[in-house]
Motif scaffolding. Structure first.
Motif, PDB file in Angstrom:
ATOM      1  N   MET A  51     -31.043  -8.837 -34.168  1.00 49.45           N
ATOM      2  CA  MET A  51     -32.221  -8.091 -33.744  1.00 49.45           C
ATOM      3  C   MET A  51     -32.589  -7.086 -34.831  1.00 49.45           C
ATOM      4  O   MET A  51     -31.726  -6.471 -35.428  1.00 49.45           O
ATOM      5  N   THR A  52     -33.873  -6.886 -35.014  1.00 56.47           N
ATOM      6  CA  THR A  52     -34.335  -5.878 -35.957  1.00 56.47           C
ATOM      7  C   THR A  52     -34.292  -4.507 -35.287  1.00 56.47           C
ATOM      8  O   THR A  52     -34.166  -4.403 -34.054  1.00 56.47           O
ATOM      9  N   LYS A  53     -34.417  -3.464 -36.077  1.00 55.73           N
ATOM     10  CA  LYS A  53     -34.465  -2.107 -35.511  1.00 55.73           C
ATOM     11  C   LYS A  53     -35.631  -1.964 -34.549  1.00 55.73           C
ATOM     12  O   LYS A  53     -35.523  -1.277 -33.528  1.00 55.73           O
ATOM     13  N   GLN A  54     -36.736  -2.619 -34.880  1.00 55.58           N
ATOM     14  CA  GLN A  54     -37.907  -2.568 -34.009  1.00 55.58           C
ATOM     15  C   GLN A  54     -37.613  -3.260 -32.669  1.00 55.58           C
ATOM     16  O   GLN A  54     -37.994  -2.755 -31.611  1.00 55.58           O
ATOM     17  N   ASP A  55     -36.931  -4.396 -32.713  1.00 57.69           N
ATOM     18  CA  ASP A  55     -36.552  -5.090 -31.479  1.00 57.69           C
ATOM     19  C   ASP A  55     -35.660  -4.206 -30.605  1.00 57.69           C
ATOM     20  O   ASP A  55     -35.833  -4.145 -29.389  1.00 57.69           O
ATOM     21  N   VAL A  56     -34.707  -3.539 -31.231  1.00 57.31           N
ATOM     22  CA  VAL A  56     -33.805  -2.645 -30.499  1.00 57.31           C
ATOM     23  C   VAL A  56     -34.604  -1.502 -29.876  1.00 57.31           C
ATOM     24  O   VAL A  56     -34.394  -1.147 -28.712  1.00 57.31           O
ATOM     25  N   ALA A  57     -35.539  -0.951 -30.628  1.00 58.15           N
ATOM     26  CA  ALA A  57     -36.376   0.140 -30.111  1.00 58.15           C
ATOM     27  C   ALA A  57     -37.195  -0.325 -28.908  1.00 58.15           C
ATOM     28  O   ALA A  57     -37.298   0.394 -27.903  1.00 58.15           O
ATOM     29  N   TYR A  58     -37.764  -1.528 -28.985  1.00 56.32           N
ATOM     30  CA  TYR A  58     -38.522  -2.072 -27.857  1.00 56.32           C
ATOM     31  C   TYR A  58     -37.620  -2.268 -26.640  1.00 56.32           C
ATOM     32  O   TYR A  58     -37.996  -1.957 -25.509  1.00 56.32           O
ATOM     33  N   PHE A  59     -36.410  -2.770 -26.872  1.00 59.75           N
ATOM     34  CA  PHE A  59     -35.475  -2.995 -25.783  1.00 59.75           C
ATOM     35  C   PHE A  59     -35.107  -1.672 -25.107  1.00 59.75           C
ATOM     36  O   PHE A  59     -35.107  -1.572 -23.876  1.00 59.75           O
ATOM     37  N   ILE A  60     -34.798  -0.671 -25.899  1.00 55.59           N
ATOM     38  CA  ILE A  60     -34.435   0.631 -25.336  1.00 55.59           C
ATOM     39  C   ILE A  60     -35.622   1.226 -24.575  1.00 55.59           C
ATOM     40  O   ILE A  60     -35.449   1.775 -23.484  1.00 55.59           O
ATOM     41  N   SER A  61     -36.808   1.095 -25.120  1.00 52.67           N
ATOM     42  CA  SER A  61     -38.010   1.589 -24.431  1.00 52.67           C
ATOM     43  C   SER A  61     -38.189   0.900 -23.082  1.00 52.67           C
ATOM     44  O   SER A  61     -38.528   1.543 -22.085  1.00 52.67           O
ATOM     45  N   PHE A  62     -37.964  -0.405 -23.062  1.00 48.46           N
ATOM     46  CA  PHE A  62     -38.050  -1.162 -21.820  1.00 48.46           C
ATOM     47  C   PHE A  62     -37.054  -0.617 -20.797  1.00 48.46           C
ATOM     48  O   PHE A  62     -37.394  -0.392 -19.636  1.00 48.46           O
ATOM     49  N   CYS A  63     -35.814  -0.403 -21.235  1.00 52.05           N
ATOM     50  CA  CYS A  63     -34.775   0.101 -20.334  1.00 52.05           C
ATOM     51  C   CYS A  63     -35.109   1.493 -19.806  1.00 52.05           C
ATOM     52  O   CYS A  63     -34.916   1.770 -18.616  1.00 52.05           O
ATOM     53  N   ILE A  64     -35.616   2.345 -20.667  1.00 48.71           N
ATOM     54  CA  ILE A  64     -35.999   3.694 -20.248  1.00 48.71           C
ATOM     55  C   ILE A  64     -37.094   3.615 -19.184  1.00 48.71           C
ATOM     56  O   ILE A  64     -37.020   4.283 -18.146  1.00 48.71           O
ATOM     57  N   GLU A  65     -38.096   2.797 -19.436  1.00 50.78           N
ATOM     58  CA  GLU A  65     -39.208   2.661 -18.492  1.00 50.78           C
ATOM     59  C   GLU A  65     -38.728   2.118 -17.148  1.00 50.78           C
ATOM     60  O   GLU A  65     -39.130   2.609 -16.087  1.00 50.78           O
ATOM     61  N   GLN A  66     -37.859   1.131 -17.174  1.00 52.64           N
ATOM     62  CA  GLN A  66     -37.336   0.556 -15.935  1.00 52.64           C
ATOM     63  C   GLN A  66     -36.488   1.570 -15.171  1.00 52.64           C
ATOM     64  O   GLN A  66     -36.597   1.683 -13.947  1.00 52.64           O
ATOM     65  N   PHE A  67     -35.646   2.306 -15.879  1.00 54.25           N
ATOM     66  CA  PHE A  67     -34.797   3.325 -15.260  1.00 54.25           C
ATOM     67  C   PHE A  67     -35.663   4.419 -14.644  1.00 54.25           C
ATOM     68  O   PHE A  67     -35.437   4.833 -13.498  1.00 54.25           O
ATOM     69  N   LYS A  68     -36.650   4.871 -15.380  1.00 55.06           N
ATOM     70  CA  LYS A  68     -37.571   5.907 -14.904  1.00 55.06           C
ATOM     71  C   LYS A  68     -38.245   5.466 -13.608  1.00 55.06           C
ATOM     72  O   LYS A  68     -38.291   6.212 -12.630  1.00 55.06           O
ATOM     73  N   THR A  69     -38.739   4.261 -13.607  1.00 55.24           N
ATOM     74  CA  THR A  69     -39.441   3.735 -12.439  1.00 55.24           C
ATOM     75  C   THR A  69     -38.502   3.580 -11.253  1.00 55.24           C
ATOM     76  O   THR A  69     -38.826   3.983 -10.135  1.00 55.24           O
ATOM     77  N   LYS A  70     -37.327   3.010 -11.501  1.00 55.58           N
ATOM     78  CA  LYS A  70     -36.364   2.788 -10.418  1.00 55.58           C
ATOM     79  C   LYS A  70     -35.927   4.099  -9.781  1.00 55.58           C
ATOM     80  O   LYS A  70     -35.784   4.183  -8.561  1.00 55.58           O
ATOM     81  N   LYS A  71     -35.722   5.129 -10.578  1.00 48.30           N
ATOM     82  CA  LYS A  71     -35.222   6.407 -10.081  1.00 48.30           C
ATOM     83  C   LYS A  71     -36.336   7.369  -9.667  1.00 48.30           C
ATOM     84  O   LYS A  71     -36.068   8.434  -9.125  1.00 48.30           O
ATOM     85  N   GLY A  72     -37.591   7.032  -9.961  1.00 44.21           N
ATOM     86  CA  GLY A  72     -38.707   7.901  -9.619  1.00 44.21           C
ATOM     87  C   GLY A  72     -38.721   9.177 -10.438  1.00 44.21           C
ATOM     88  O   GLY A  72     -39.072  10.238  -9.926  1.00 44.21           O
ATOM     89  N   LEU A  73     -38.327   9.055 -11.708  1.00 42.71           N
ATOM     90  CA  LEU A  73     -38.240  10.219 -12.590  1.00 42.71           C
ATOM     91  C   LEU A  73     -39.406  10.254 -13.566  1.00 42.71           C
ATOM     92  O   LEU A  73     -40.042   9.235 -13.821  1.00 42.71           O
ATOM     93  N   SER A  74     -39.641  11.428 -14.135  1.00 38.99           N
ATOM     94  CA  SER A  74     -40.589  11.509 -15.240  1.00 38.99           C
ATOM     95  C   SER A  74     -39.910  10.907 -16.466  1.00 38.99           C
ATOM     96  O   SER A  74     -38.676  10.771 -16.513  1.00 38.99           O
ATOM     97  N   GLY A  75     -40.683  10.574 -17.458  1.00 38.63           N
ATOM     98  CA  GLY A  75     -40.119  10.041 -18.688  1.00 38.63           C
ATOM     99  C   GLY A  75     -39.156  11.016 -19.340  1.00 38.63           C
ATOM    100  O   GLY A  75     -38.087  10.628 -19.828  1.00 38.63           O
ATOM    101  N   GLU A  76     -39.512  12.282 -19.324  1.00 37.55           N
ATOM    102  CA  GLU A  76     -38.670  13.309 -19.944  1.00 37.55           C
ATOM    103  C   GLU A  76     -37.313  13.425 -19.246  1.00 37.55           C
ATOM    104  O   GLU A  76     -36.267  13.459 -19.895  1.00 37.55           O
ATOM    105  N   VAL A  77     -37.338  13.463 -17.922  1.00 34.15           N
ATOM    106  CA  VAL A  77     -36.100  13.595 -17.162  1.00 34.15           C
ATOM    107  C   VAL A  77     -35.233  12.348 -17.337  1.00 34.15           C
ATOM    108  O   VAL A  77     -34.007  12.447 -17.504  1.00 34.15           O
ATOM    109  N   ALA A  78     -35.845  11.178 -17.326  1.00 42.02           N
ATOM    110  CA  ALA A  78     -35.098   9.935 -17.540  1.00 42.02           C
ATOM    111  C   ALA A  78     -34.418   9.942 -18.905  1.00 42.02           C
ATOM    112  O   ALA A  78     -33.240   9.605 -19.026  1.00 42.02           O
TER     113      ALA A  78
END
Length: 71
Positions: A1-28
């Protein structure tokens, strides 16, 4: 995976975690960083990106619970 791919993956995980927990992006981000999840995701992105969204969220929650128990 490229660094960009890893960044996209982490962004995806952050967004999913934020949504699942009902948190703001900052708090997540603060929670994921506090327990070392962002490093974990980065270090193991090659393997983790092959898993389902549901599995990833369960894995992240377990990872945090283990870290909380060690503090």
């Amino acid at each position: 995976m490229t660094k960009q791919d890893v960044a996209y993956f982490i962004s995806f995980c952050i967004e999913q975690f934020k949504t699942k927990k009902g948190l703001s992006g900052e708090v997540a981000m603060l929670e994921l960083d506090k327990y070392g999840v962002l490093r974990y995701l980065s270090d193991h992105a090659e393997i983790l990106h092959t898993q389902s969204r549901q599995w990833l969220m369960e894995d992240i929650e377990k990872f945090i619970e283990i870290r909380k128990g060690n503090k």
